[in-house]
Write an enzyme that holds these catalytic residues in place. Structure first.
Site, PDB file in Angstrom:
ATOM      1  N   ASP A 182       0.844  -1.205   0.000  1.00  0.00           N
ATOM      2  CA  ASP A 182       0.000   0.000   0.000  1.00  0.00           C
ATOM      3  C   ASP A 182       0.877   1.253   0.000  1.00  0.00           C
ATOM      4  O   ASP A 182       2.105   1.167   0.054  1.00  0.00           O
ATOM      5  CB  ASP A 182      -0.965  -0.017   1.200  1.00  0.00           C
ATOM      6  CG  ASP A 182      -0.223   0.044   2.537  1.00  0.00           C
ATOM      7  OD1 ASP A 182       0.890  -0.509   2.623  1.00  0.00           O
ATOM      8  OD2 ASP A 182      -0.755   0.637   3.491  1.00  0.00           O
ATOM      9  N   HIS A 507       1.388  -8.847  -4.034  1.00  0.00           N
ATOM     10  CA  HIS A 507       0.398  -7.790  -3.725  1.00  0.00           C
ATOM     11  C   HIS A 507       1.166  -6.519  -3.397  1.00  0.00           C
ATOM     12  O   HIS A 507       1.521  -6.247  -2.246  1.00  0.00           O
ATOM     13  CB  HIS A 507      -0.488  -8.205  -2.549  1.00  0.00           C
ATOM     14  CG  HIS A 507      -1.549  -7.189  -2.217  1.00  0.00           C
ATOM     15  ND1 HIS A 507      -2.825  -7.253  -2.732  1.00  0.00           N
ATOM     16  CD2 HIS A 507      -1.518  -6.074  -1.452  1.00  0.00           C
ATOM     17  CE1 HIS A 507      -3.530  -6.226  -2.293  1.00  0.00           C
ATOM     18  NE2 HIS A 507      -2.753  -5.500  -1.507  1.00  0.00           N
ATOM     19  N   ASP A 549       0.617 -17.304  -5.025  1.00  0.00           N
ATOM     20  CA  ASP A 549       1.288 -16.230  -5.765  1.00  0.00           C
ATOM     21  C   ASP A 549       0.280 -15.521  -6.667  1.00  0.00           C
ATOM     22  O   ASP A 549       0.339 -15.617  -7.891  1.00  0.00           O
ATOM     23  CB  ASP A 549       2.466 -16.789  -6.569  1.00  0.00           C
ATOM     24  CG  ASP A 549       3.203 -15.676  -7.316  1.00  0.00           C
ATOM     25  OD1 ASP A 549       3.068 -14.502  -6.912  1.00  0.00           O
ATOM     26  OD2 ASP A 549       3.896 -15.978  -8.309  1.00  0.00           O
ATOM     27  N   GLU A 558       1.800 -10.265   0.109  1.00  0.00           N
ATOM     28  CA  GLU A 558       2.187  -8.855   0.101  1.00  0.00           C
ATOM     29  C   GLU A 558       3.664  -8.781   0.487  1.00  0.00           C
ATOM     30  O   GLU A 558       4.308  -9.799   0.743  1.00  0.00           O
ATOM     31  CB  GLU A 558       1.316  -8.046   1.083  1.00  0.00           C
ATOM     32  CG  GLU A 558       1.474  -6.535   0.925  1.00  0.00           C
ATOM     33  CD  GLU A 558       0.431  -5.699   1.688  1.00  0.00           C
ATOM     34  OE1 GLU A 558      -0.551  -6.269   2.199  1.00  0.00           O
ATOM     35  OE2 GLU A 558       0.608  -4.462   1.740  1.00  0.00           O
TER      36      GLU A 558
HETATM   37  O1  G3I Z   1      -2.617 -10.543  18.410  1.00  0.00           O
HETATM   38  C1  G3I Z   1      -3.383 -11.662  17.965  1.00  0.00           C
HETATM   39  C2  G3I Z   1      -3.040 -12.891  18.785  1.00  0.00           C
HETATM   40  O2  G3I Z   1      -3.402 -12.673  20.125  1.00  0.00           O
HETATM   41  C3  G3I Z   1      -3.769 -14.096  18.198  1.00  0.00           C
HETATM   42  O3  G3I Z   1      -3.359 -15.255  18.865  1.00  0.00           O
HETATM   43  C4  G3I Z   1      -3.454 -14.241  16.711  1.00  0.00           C
HETATM   44  C5  G3I Z   1      -4.249 -15.370  16.065  1.00  0.00           C
HETATM   45  O4  G3I Z   1      -4.274 -15.264  14.664  1.00  0.00           O
HETATM   46  O5  G3I Z   1      -3.784 -13.043  16.041  1.00  0.00           O
HETATM   47  C6  G3I Z   1      -3.071 -11.920  16.511  1.00  0.00           C
HETATM   48  O6  G3I Z   1      -3.447 -10.801  15.754  1.00  0.00           O
HETATM   49  C7  G3I Z   1      -2.927 -10.723  14.444  1.00  0.00           C
HETATM   50  C8  G3I Z   1      -2.142  -9.427  14.312  1.00  0.00           C
HETATM   51  O7  G3I Z   1      -1.706  -9.265  12.993  1.00  0.00           O
HETATM   52  C9  G3I Z   1      -0.915  -9.420  15.229  1.00  0.00           C
HETATM   53  O8  G3I Z   1      -0.001 -10.439  14.873  1.00  0.00           O
HETATM   54  C10 G3I Z   1      -4.075 -10.743  13.459  1.00  0.00           C
HETATM   55  O9  G3I Z   1      -4.706 -12.005  13.478  1.00  0.00           O
HETATM   56  C11 G3I Z   1      -3.573 -10.452  12.069  1.00  0.00           C
HETATM   57  O10 G3I Z   1      -4.674 -10.306  11.188  1.00  0.00           O
HETATM   58  C12 G3I Z   1      -2.746  -9.184  12.051  1.00  0.00           C
HETATM   59  O11 G3I Z   1      -2.179  -9.042  10.778  1.00  0.00           O
HETATM   60  C13 G3I Z   1      -1.607  -7.762  10.483  1.00  0.00           C
HETATM   61  C14 G3I Z   1      -2.306  -7.165   9.284  1.00  0.00           C
HETATM   62  O12 G3I Z   1      -1.670  -5.958   8.909  1.00  0.00           O
HETATM   63  C15 G3I Z   1      -3.772  -6.872   9.531  1.00  0.00           C
HETATM   64  O13 G3I Z   1      -3.933  -5.941  10.537  1.00  0.00           O
HETATM   65  C16 G3I Z   1      -0.151  -8.001  10.173  1.00  0.00           C
HETATM   66  O14 G3I Z   1       0.544  -8.389  11.349  1.00  0.00           O
HETATM   67  C17 G3I Z   1       0.486  -6.722   9.625  1.00  0.00           C
HETATM   68  O15 G3I Z   1       1.781  -7.031   9.167  1.00  0.00           O
HETATM   69  C18 G3I Z   1      -0.348  -6.163   8.479  1.00  0.00           C
HETATM   70  O16 G3I Z   1       0.202  -4.944   8.099  1.00  0.00           O
HETATM   71  C19 G3I Z   1      -0.273  -4.354   6.904  1.00  0.00           C
HETATM   72  C20 G3I Z   1      -0.739  -2.962   7.253  1.00  0.00           C
HETATM   73  O17 G3I Z   1      -1.872  -3.036   8.085  1.00  0.00           O
HETATM   74  C21 G3I Z   1      -1.019  -2.119   6.007  1.00  0.00           C
HETATM   75  N1  G3I Z   1       0.107  -2.163   5.096  1.00  0.00           N
HETATM   76  C22 G3I Z   1       0.451  -3.500   4.694  1.00  0.00           C
HETATM   77  C23 G3I Z   1       0.862  -4.330   5.884  1.00  0.00           C
HETATM   78  C24 G3I Z   1       1.307  -5.720   5.473  1.00  0.00           C
HETATM   79  O18 G3I Z   1       0.271  -6.557   5.083  1.00  0.00           O
HETATM   80  O1  9MR Z   2      -3.677  -3.301  -0.281  1.00  0.00           O
HETATM   81  C1  9MR Z   2      -4.033  -3.405   1.087  1.00  0.00           C
HETATM   82  C2  9MR Z   2      -2.915  -4.075   1.844  1.00  0.00           C
HETATM   83  O2  9MR Z   2      -1.768  -3.250   1.841  1.00  0.00           O
HETATM   84  C3  9MR Z   2      -3.324  -4.393   3.267  1.00  0.00           C
HETATM   85  O3  9MR Z   2      -2.374  -5.216   3.886  1.00  0.00           O
HETATM   86  C4  9MR Z   2      -4.657  -5.121   3.280  1.00  0.00           C
HETATM   87  C5  9MR Z   2      -5.164  -5.375   4.681  1.00  0.00           C
HETATM   88  O4  9MR Z   2      -5.391  -4.197   5.355  1.00  0.00           O
HETATM   89  O5  9MR Z   2      -5.627  -4.386   2.576  1.00  0.00           O
HETATM   90  C6  9MR Z   2      -5.297  -4.194   1.220  1.00  0.00           C
HETATM   91  O6  9MR Z   2      -6.310  -3.460   0.609  1.00  0.00           O
HETATM   92  C7  9MR Z   2      -7.485  -4.199   0.325  1.00  0.00           C
HETATM   93  C8  9MR Z   2      -8.577  -3.786   1.285  1.00  0.00           C
HETATM   94  O7  9MR Z   2      -8.290  -4.163   2.619  1.00  0.00           O
HETATM   95  C9  9MR Z   2      -9.896  -4.415   0.864  1.00  0.00           C
HETATM   96  N1  9MR Z   2     -10.180  -4.088  -0.515  1.00  0.00           N
HETATM   97  C10 9MR Z   2      -9.175  -4.550  -1.449  1.00  0.00           C
HETATM   98  C11 9MR Z   2      -7.828  -3.921  -1.119  1.00  0.00           C
HETATM   99  C12 9MR Z   2      -6.742  -4.491  -2.037  1.00  0.00           C
HETATM  100  O8  9MR Z   2      -6.888  -4.100  -3.309  1.00  0.00           O
END
Ligand code: G3I
Ligand code: 9MR
Length: 587
Positions: A182, A507, A549, A558
């Site tokens: 993103d 992604h 992929d 991603e």
């Molecule tokens: O903290 C809980 C834990 O208690 C539980 O046991 C576990 C079970 O699945 O989940 C844990 O939470 C997870 C959290 O990360 C912390 O590790 C969530 O399930 C999981 O959905 C969450 O994923 C994060 C994701 O964003 C969604 O919020 C990823 O770590 C994080 O790397 C990712 O970051 C995104 C940014 O929001 C936007 N930019 C891209 C980036 C990479 O995808």
């Molecule tokens: O592109 C976004 C990615 O960087 C984030 O990790 C992800 C989870 O927050 O969300 C992606 O964006 C998606 C959005 O959450 C839902 N609509 C489709 C987007 C991707 O095209």
């Protein structure tokens, strides 16, 4: 009749084509192996005849013959594996493995700098992520592009309004790296990323002094890892409110941009709510940067002082606002526009307090920080992630243990033991038996960004080596590099542009929208994640195979700056330490 002959011919040509294709049933580090290191490939085809051959690249000479281990079942997928161990072979060159029932492997190298290209590419990936500037052909080749997201006119979101900066005040917050696939930038995720890169430099300065990545600053007298981190550091400094020292949680759109190039993105940008986690992560990074930049005062006069001042000012804000958590849902209930980009919300910030206090102590030597270190010290060490940064503080205390040991109340031997115990627990259970890697011995390893778990495990192991000089830890860290580079249940080398089979449909807006088939190189894909939160189509769904992929898949495919950073650390560390591996091969 003629038709039958044509069909037969087609089948024969097809069969010989298939035979010439490398097998997807031989999983190995697709870059190859260090001359003096263990060399293992994993055969995953159903029928395994027991023998494997190491061939010259032209397949004409057989150089080594070995016996496959008996098949065993992997714990986290329905894959059966046999091990081909040719560690005893150590001549440099290019080779292919042949396994009668599986076929030929991808060609691979044996050399003394097997991860040098990976190390350079993983660091270079940050140049492609740079915001607010054009990416030029002389540095980026076919991935050159126009700049975007100038971020010179960023609005104060109502959640971030203060007396001197009411809602919709315009501030300037240019530069920095795109977080991931993103186009937003997040202080919390920049925190662990910057620390990991700066720590790579602190731990292996001689190696990184010579690693050049052909970026605009190359040759300016600073190592490129420092040049690159400065680009994000200067952005981070703009995220501090000069009126009170508080730090905005992120600089972002209200909603994710479409899958288009940066130059076409014109949505309003905001800085949102200040948070304690952002202030502490910021303080930690600025304190660490400050002490490193002391060595570069001549090139960067005053910057180390500015960083230290910024760190202390953010710390001061955190002390006055000790528990301002970032809760996006709650924020959206109160303010418009609603913000739906990445949250990086964390409701336990003890580890952020600990980390910031450790960095400030190491840089300033001021006893004032010891109180927080003692108050927030972790009970056990844990693999770091964006929301658990305690180990970053422990690493720093131990890096400076000679000067810090005078503070006996810190009890540094206990902190050291925690890190060694964590490394010991990774090694002690024997790792993932089916793939002979440290990664993947627990189902919990397979989370969103699992590949960064593998790399952060690698950093724990390398720290254990630095503390104990026990070389087994380096060999253990190497197994996780092997995992990332192809010795895993998916058969992918998870770094774009590296190896023989790596992600193509990552992604990543820059790679999807640029019209170029090959993705931007040097990016680490997230990796297997049975959570599959993106609801995309996955052919394989078991913990160690839930990876696809496809550019739909942000939960497994991603890339992110905090995942690439430990790859930079581990690949650089292995290059710096590879000569230590000689012990581990039986002749
Ligand atoms: O903290 C809980 C834990 O208690 C539980 O046991 C576990 C079970 O699945 O989940 C844990 O939470 C997870 C959290 O990360 C912390 O590790 C969530 O399930 C999981 O959905 C969450 O994923 C994060 C994701 O964003 C969604 O919020 C990823 O770590 C994080 O790397 C990712 O970051 C995104 C940014 O929001 C936007 N930019 C891209 C980036 C990479 O995808
Ligand atoms: O592109 C976004 C990615 O960087 C984030 O990790 C992800 C989870 O927050 O969300 C992606 O964006 C998606 C959005 O959450 C839902 N609509 C489709 C987007 C991707 O095209």
């Amino acid at each position: 009749m003629a038709r039958t002959a044509a069909t037969l011919l087609f089948v024969m040509v097809w069969l010989s084509f298939l035979q010439a294709q490398p097998s997807t049933n031989i999983q190995l580090n697709q870059a190859g192996f260090y001359t003096h290191a263990p060399k293992i490939a994993v055969v995953t085809s159903p029928a395994q005849s027991g023998i494997f051959y190491l061939l010259s690249a032209d397949k004409k000479d057989t150089l080594y013959k070995g016996i496959l281990s008996a098949p065993e079942n992997s714990a986290y997928s329905s894959t059966a594996t046999s091990i081909a161990d040719f560690s005893a072979f150590s001549a440099a060159g290019v080779y292919i493995l042949f396994v009668p029932d599986a076929g030929y492997s991808y060609p691979f190298n044996i050399s003394n700098d097997i991860h040098r290209a990976l190390s350079a590419a993983s660091l270079k990936s940050y140049y492609y992520q740079r915001m607010s500037m054009p990416i030029l052909p002389q540095y980026a080749g076919k991935w050159a592009r126009a700049g975007g997201h100038p971020d010179k006119e960023v609005l104060i979101h109502p959640s971030a309004a203060s007396g001197k900066r009411p809602a919709h005040t315009v501030i300037s917050s240019p530069g920095g790296w795109y977080d991931a696939g993103d186009y937003n930038k997040y202080i919390v995720n920049s925190g662990i990323t910057m620390c990991t890169l700066l720590t790579a430099y602190e731990d292996f300065p001689l190696y990184f002094d010579t690693l050049q990545t052909n970026i605009p600053e190359t040759g300016n007298g600073l190592p490129d890892i420092i040049n690159e981190t400065l680009y994000n550091l200067r952005w981070m400094l703009t995220m501090q409110d000069p009126n009170d020292g508080g730090v905005y949680h992120k600089c972002t759109n209200a909603a994710f941009d479409k899958m288009i190039m940066p130059a076409g993105c014109h949505n309003p940008r905001y800085v949102v709510q200040k948070s304690t986690a952002a202030a502490l992560d910021f303080a930690a990074v600025m304190a660490q940067a400050s002490r490193i930049l002391v060595s570069f005062k001549k090139q960067l006069p005053g910057l180390n002082d500015s960083c230290l001042h910024a760190a202390q000012y953010a710390w001061h804000w955190a002390k006055q606002n000790p528990a301002v958590l970032y809760d996006q849902r709650a924020m959206n209930a109160l303010y418009q526009p609603a913000v739906t980009t990445g949250a990086y919300g964390d409701n336990n910030i003890k580890d952020e307090w600990f980390w910031a206090a450790c960095e400030l102590l190491a840089t300033t030597g001021k006893e004032a920080y010891i109180q927080e270190i003692l108050h927030y010290r972790p009970a056990v060490a844990a693999i770091p992630s964006w929301n658990n940064v305690a180990a970053l503080g422990s690493y720093t205390l131990l890096r400076y243990k000679n000067t810090l040991s005078k503070y006996r109340q810190l009890n540094l031997p206990a902190i050291e033991q925690q890190v060694i115990d964590l490394a010991g627990s990774l090694v002690g259970n024997g790792g993932n038996r089916a793939f002979r890697t440290i990664m993947g011995q627990s189902k919990k390893d397979f989370i969103w960004g699992s590949n960064a778990v593998a790399m952060n495990q690698g950093i724990v192991l390398i720290n254990a080596y630095l503390l104990t000089k026990d070389k087994h830890y380096i060999a253990a860290a190497l197994t996780n590099a092997d995992y990332i580079m192809g010795r895993n249940a998916t058969g992918f080398c998870f770094v774009t542009g590296m190896g023989s089979r790596s992600p193509v449909h990552i992604h990543h807006r820059l790679s999807v929208a640029d019209g170029i088939t090959q993705p931007i190189p040097g990016l680490l894909a997230g990796g297997p994640n049975p959570g599959m939160q993106d609801k995309c189509k996955y052919v394989f769904t078991e913990p160690e195979t839930a990876y696809t992929d496809t550019d739909c898949s942000y939960a497994s495919n991603e890339t992110a700056i905090n995942w690439n950073a430990p790859l930079v650390y581990v690949s650089g560390a292995l290059e710096a330490l590879q000569y230590e591996l000689a012990y581990s091969v039986r002749k």
